[in-house]
Design an enzyme around this catalytic site. Structure first.
Site, mmCIF file in Angstrom:
data_model
loop_
_atom_site.group_PDB
_atom_site.id
_atom_site.type_symbol
_atom_site.label_atom_id
_atom_site.label_comp_id
_atom_site.label_asym_id
_atom_site.label_seq_id
_atom_site.Cartn_x
_atom_site.Cartn_y
_atom_site.Cartn_z
ATOM 1 N N ASP A 29 -7.134 -1.344 -4.532
ATOM 2 C CA ASP A 29 -8.168 -0.955 -4.322
ATOM 3 C C ASP A 29 -8.913 0.046 -4.472
ATOM 4 O O ASP A 29 -10.250 -0.025 -4.515
ATOM 5 C CB ASP A 29 -7.651 -0.789 -2.470
ATOM 6 C CG ASP A 29 -6.732 -1.220 -1.721
ATOM 7 O OD1 ASP A 29 -6.986 -2.524 -1.717
ATOM 8 O OD2 ASP A 29 -6.247 -0.877 -1.392
ATOM 9 N N ASP A 88 0.574 -1.057 -0.035
ATOM 10 C CA ASP A 88 0.475 0.188 -0.327
ATOM 11 C C ASP A 88 0.902 1.314 0.428
ATOM 12 O O ASP A 88 1.900 1.583 0.441
ATOM 13 C CB ASP A 88 -0.791 0.278 1.553
ATOM 14 C CG ASP A 88 -2.398 -1.107 1.364
ATOM 15 O OD1 ASP A 88 -2.328 -0.725 -0.131
ATOM 16 O OD2 ASP A 88 -2.628 -1.882 2.288
#
Length: 161
Positions: A133, A115
């Protein structure tokens, strides 16, 4: 949207996710934010859990199990993509599948999902996320939008082959 387009959208989504994560891994240092603009940083992090870090304590050190669970759901969404009758719905499922594949690749390759997108307001930070995402979220929005009654009447329905 034909089957080839579904496969192309899945592949393009997973590829965009993996390329962006590769750039993040090569340019960012763990936990050291780079300010892009007020409210947005690039901050490298890793997630061993599910969305927003949920289950990270339970799933820590179990990337293959997490990939298998995610893979089962991804397979289900892939089947739904090819069975969906509306193009917007098919695109939504394809985005979800492509994003999920991007995160599965991370889990199998490095044990956790990379991330690096950090949105914040003052001291409050949204959980760090990635391109996969974003694709999953946009896909869910497309699926929901396709289910709206006014949208269902306007969009052409595809024949099943």
């Amino acid at each position: 949207m034909k089957a080839q387009m579904i496969v192309a959208l899945i592949a393009a989504t997973a590829l965009a996710d993996q390329l962006s994560k590769s750039a993040a891994l090569s340019k960012l240092s763990l936990g050291q934010p780079i300010a892009i603009m007020p409210g947005f940083n690039l901050t490298l992090g890793f997630n061993e859990g599910s969305s927003f870090g949920m289950l990270s304590g339970i799933m820590a050190g179990k990337p293959v199990l997490m990939a298998a669970l995610t893979g089962a759901l991804t397979l289900m969404f892939a089947v739904m993509a090819f069975r969906a009758r509306q193009p917007f719905e098919r695109a939504g499922f394809a985005l979800v599948v492509g994003g999920a594949l991007g995160n599965i690749i991370d889990r199998l390759r490095q044990g956790a999902v990379t991330d690096f997108l950090d949105v914040y307001w003052r001291e409050w930070h949204w959980p760090t996320f990635n391109v996969a995402d974003i694709a999953i979220t946009l896909g869910a929005v497309c699926i929901l939008a396709a289910s709206l009654p006014s949208r269902r009447r306007k969009e052409p329905v595809l024949e099943q082959h």
